[in-house]
Write a protein that holds these residues in place. Structure first.
Motif, PDB file in Angstrom:
ATOM      1  N   ALA A  10      42.705  28.806  37.364  1.00 22.11           N
ATOM      2  CA  ALA A  10      42.975  29.593  36.158  1.00 22.11           C
ATOM      3  C   ALA A  10      41.750  29.624  35.252  1.00 22.11           C
ATOM      4  N   ALA A  11      41.043  28.484  35.132  1.00 19.88           N
ATOM      5  CA  ALA A  11      39.824  28.443  34.319  1.00 19.88           C
ATOM      6  C   ALA A  11      38.744  29.340  34.913  1.00 19.88           C
ATOM      7  N   ILE A  12      38.634  29.345  36.246  1.00 20.26           N
ATOM      8  CA  ILE A  12      37.656  30.207  36.913  1.00 20.26           C
ATOM      9  C   ILE A  12      37.969  31.672  36.642  1.00 20.26           C
ATOM     10  N   ARG A  13      39.257  32.018  36.662  1.00 17.87           N
ATOM     11  CA  ARG A  13      39.657  33.401  36.390  1.00 17.87           C
ATOM     12  C   ARG A  13      39.220  33.835  34.996  1.00 17.87           C
ATOM     13  N   SER A  14      39.295  32.939  34.021  1.00 17.19           N
ATOM     14  CA  SER A  14      38.896  33.273  32.653  1.00 17.19           C
ATOM     15  C   SER A  14      37.408  33.592  32.583  1.00 17.19           C
ATOM     16  N   VAL A  15      36.616  32.789  33.292  1.00 23.12           N
ATOM     17  CA  VAL A  15      35.169  33.020  33.304  1.00 23.12           C
ATOM     18  C   VAL A  15      34.858  34.350  34.003  1.00 23.12           C
ATOM     19  N   LYS A  16      35.513  34.576  35.131  1.00 23.90           N
ATOM     20  CA  LYS A  16      35.281  35.813  35.874  1.00 23.90           C
ATOM     21  C   LYS A  16      35.706  37.030  35.061  1.00 23.90           C
ATOM     22  N   ARG A  17      36.768  36.890  34.276  1.00 22.03           N
ATOM     23  CA  ARG A  17      37.275  38.018  33.505  1.00 22.03           C
ATOM     24  C   ARG A  17      36.236  38.515  32.511  1.00 22.03           C
ATOM     25  N   ALA A  18      35.568  37.589  31.826  1.00 17.92           N
ATOM     26  CA  ALA A  18      34.541  37.987  30.858  1.00 17.92           C
ATOM     27  C   ALA A  18      33.412  38.746  31.547  1.00 17.92           C
ATOM     28  N   ALA A  19      32.971  38.248  32.703  1.00 17.25           N
ATOM     29  CA  ALA A  19      31.896  38.923  33.441  1.00 17.25           C
ATOM     30  C   ALA A  19      32.361  40.280  33.974  1.00 17.25           C
ATOM     31  N   ASP A  20      33.641  40.363  34.383  1.00 22.95           N
ATOM     32  CA  ASP A  20      34.163  41.616  34.935  1.00 22.95           C
ATOM     33  C   ASP A  20      34.171  42.733  33.903  1.00 22.95           C
ATOM     34  N   VAL A  21      34.582  42.425  32.674  1.00 22.66           N
ATOM     35  CA  VAL A  21      34.675  43.448  31.633  1.00 22.66           C
ATOM     36  C   VAL A  21      33.296  44.036  31.344  1.00 22.66           C
ATOM     37  N   ILE A  22      32.299  43.161  31.215  1.00 22.62           N
ATOM     38  CA  ILE A  22      30.943  43.630  30.923  1.00 22.62           C
ATOM     39  C   ILE A  22      30.402  44.455  32.081  1.00 22.62           C
ATOM     40  N   THR A  23      30.540  43.933  33.304  1.00 28.70           N
ATOM     41  CA  THR A  23      29.975  44.599  34.483  1.00 28.70           C
ATOM     42  C   THR A  23      30.657  45.932  34.758  1.00 28.70           C
ATOM     43  N   ARG A  48      50.455  31.452  48.222  1.00 29.06           N
ATOM     44  CA  ARG A  48      50.377  30.924  46.856  1.00 29.06           C
ATOM     45  C   ARG A  48      48.926  30.875  46.382  1.00 29.06           C
ATOM     46  N   ILE A  49      48.023  30.497  47.298  1.00 30.10           N
ATOM     47  CA  ILE A  49      46.601  30.465  46.948  1.00 30.10           C
ATOM     48  C   ILE A  49      46.096  31.880  46.684  1.00 30.10           C
ATOM     49  N   LEU A  50      46.494  32.825  47.536  1.00 30.47           N
ATOM     50  CA  LEU A  50      46.030  34.206  47.397  1.00 30.47           C
ATOM     51  C   LEU A  50      46.379  34.769  46.019  1.00 30.47           C
ATOM     52  N   GLN A  51      47.572  34.458  45.519  1.00 32.84           N
ATOM     53  CA  GLN A  51      48.026  35.027  44.255  1.00 32.84           C
ATOM     54  C   GLN A  51      47.415  34.348  43.032  1.00 32.84           C
ATOM     55  N   SER A  52      46.558  33.353  43.247  1.00 29.81           N
ATOM     56  CA  SER A  52      45.917  32.674  42.114  1.00 29.81           C
ATOM     57  C   SER A  52      44.703  33.441  41.610  1.00 29.81           C
ATOM     58  N   PHE A  53      44.210  34.421  42.379  1.00 30.07           N
ATOM     59  CA  PHE A  53      43.053  35.218  41.995  1.00 30.07           C
ATOM     60  C   PHE A  53      43.423  36.692  42.026  1.00 30.07           C
TER      61      PHE A  53
END
Length: 465
Positions: free
Chosen positions: A270-283, A405-410
């Motif tokens: 979940a923490a990784i998703r938060s970091v990726k989300r910020a980069a995704d919006v900009i990119t 379950r792992i697949l749905q975490s990202f």
């Protein structure tokens, strides 16, 4: 003659050190120094402190060269890297050139009379990077092994299947694979005598060039792999724990003093998703602006190819089990039905190699992946990520079993390991393994490597249909 000498004589010849690469690098560096000198002092650029005689750069090259070659050797560019894939070898070149450039800059301040132009140092780095990569690419083509590779795979299971298909794509159709299960290895080569001789005899007799081991080696097998790897005659790859790689990356534990595999918790993901989300919006925002002309061209192709809407919307499974409408440019004709055979193939693989529904313009969009540009909107909405697992339909989740379950975490990705590893040429089992491996082994470096490899995968068009 000792037993060790007999073993070494029996091993097939291999690459231990390449004088050719060293000489080519030395020549490329000379050209880089001279090109940097020419660009700095003879291209019309301002020279506030006056010109520098070219003999100074020859002297600079001669003094710097040993340091560059030693640093290149330290990075394995004359040894092990030459036996890796082209991408793996080239990924070490920028770091080696960067460290060597720092060594040259240091020399210029320590040795009186050497050039000290900072702009020239930048030019040397740029020219050296381009010339050495081009030269090594040419060397790979000219010195390619013309004999068919023989790969011995020790162990089985889904990971072995994925590895075999990926290695086969790298080595080509001429590669021969020999598969052996763990009990067969023990029975045929070791039994009650844990000595490497019979195993090494087999390697020599069959002309094995690569050994991939997914087993937990016995003492005799450990010794055999060590001898093969130490002598550098056969490429040896030990895959720790085989299926355990899907749990997470292998890391060294300072606490226990051993490598270990630690699965990521849902809180870490979940923490990784938060970091990726910020980069995704900009990119994604920047990409929509920069690629807007392509967006318009692709929309026009979808509109004129056949009657129907420009966009295609289809339900896909996102993070946390939530569904969303994935956007694509339409590439198919409306109302075309599949034959029973085609329908069966589509249900089995979720892909159809010769799909009669695809329009001529749609075929171009698919092969270039321009049909996926609207997914940048999905990324801005938070439904997808720039890099991630494949966007699957909800019905596919059952095929993932407990890994679902792992697949749905990202959130699913616009690109991913599946995109750069063969796309539709992969088996369904390979697609699942790559999705899970990406999530459990995620790192910024992994995302960066996938993004860098994506343009090449798109241009090659391999697996695009």
């Amino acid at each position: 003659m000792s037993n060790e000498d007999r073993i070494q004589q029996q091993l097939p010849a291999g690459l231990n050190f390449s004088l050719l690469h060293l000489l080519v690098d030395a020549g490329c560096l000379l050209l880089a120094f001279l090109a940097a000198y020419t660009l700095r002092f003879h291209s019309g650029l301002p020279v506030p402190l006056g010109g520098v005689p070219i003999i100074s750069y020859y002297a600079f090259y001669v003094i710097s060269l040993p340091f560059w070659l030693i640093i290149f050797g330290y990075h394995g560019l004359y040894f092990a890297r030459l036996r890796e894939s082209m991408f793996a070898e080239f990924s070490h070149i920028p770091a080696a050139i960067g460290l060597s450039s720092i060594a040259s800059i240091t020399l210029s301040f320590l040795v009186r009379g050497l050039p000290s132009s900072r702009l020239t140092f930048l030019f040397i780095f740029a020219f050296a990077l381009v010339l050495i990569i081009l030269a090594r690419w040419a060397l790979r083509i000219l010195t390619a092994n013309r004999t068919a590779p023989v790969v011995l795979m020790l162990g089985g299971g889904p990971v072995a299947e994925v590895l075999e298909s990926r290695i086969r794509r790298i080595l080509g159709k001429r590669a021969t694979f020999i598969r052996m299960a763990g009990d067969e290895v023990a029975r045929q080569f070791f039994g009650s005598h844990e000595t490497p001789q019979r195993f090494l005899d087999y390697i020599t007799a069959n002309g094995v060039t690569d050994v991939v081991c997914l087993l937990t080696p016995t003492p005799g097998l450990w010794q055999s792999l060590f001898i093969l790897g130490y002598e550098g005659r056969v490429r040896v790859r030990q895959i720790p724990a085989g299926e355990g790689l899907l749990l997470g990356g292998v890391k060294f534990s300072p606490e226990f003093g051993f490598p270990q595999i630690t699965p990521k918790s849902r809180h870490e993901l979940a923490a990784i998703r938060s970091v990726k989300r910020a980069a995704d919006v900009i990119t994604a925002g920047l990409a929509l602006v920069i690629l807007s002309p392509l967006f318009g061209i692709a929309a026009l192709m979808a509109w004129i190819s056949s009657p129907g809407p420009v966009f295609f919307r289809h339900e896909r499974l996102g993070a946390d089990g939530k569904t969303f409408m994935l956007l694509k440019f339409r590439t198919m004709r409306c109302g075309v039905k599949l034959t029973p055979e085609q329908d069966e193939e589509f249900k089995r693989t979720m892909k159809l190699k010769n799909d009669p529904r695809i329009t001529r313009g749609g075929n171009i969009l698919r092969k270039s992946s321009l049909d996926e540009l609207p997914q940048l909107v999905n990324i801005l909405r938070g439904e997808m990520s720039l890099v991630g697992p494949r966007p699957i339909v909800p019905e596919e989740l059952a095929k993932y079993g407990d890994w679902g379950r792992i697949l749905q975490s990202f959130p699913p990705g616009l690109t991913g390991l599946w995109q750069v590893s063969g796309r539709s040429d992969l088996t369904y089992r390979e697609r699942i393994d790559l999705d899970i491996y990406y999530i459990t082994n995620w790192s910024p470096a992994l995302d960066f490597s996938i993004i860098i490899r994506t343009p090449g995968a798109l241009m090659s068009r391999r697996g695009a249909y």
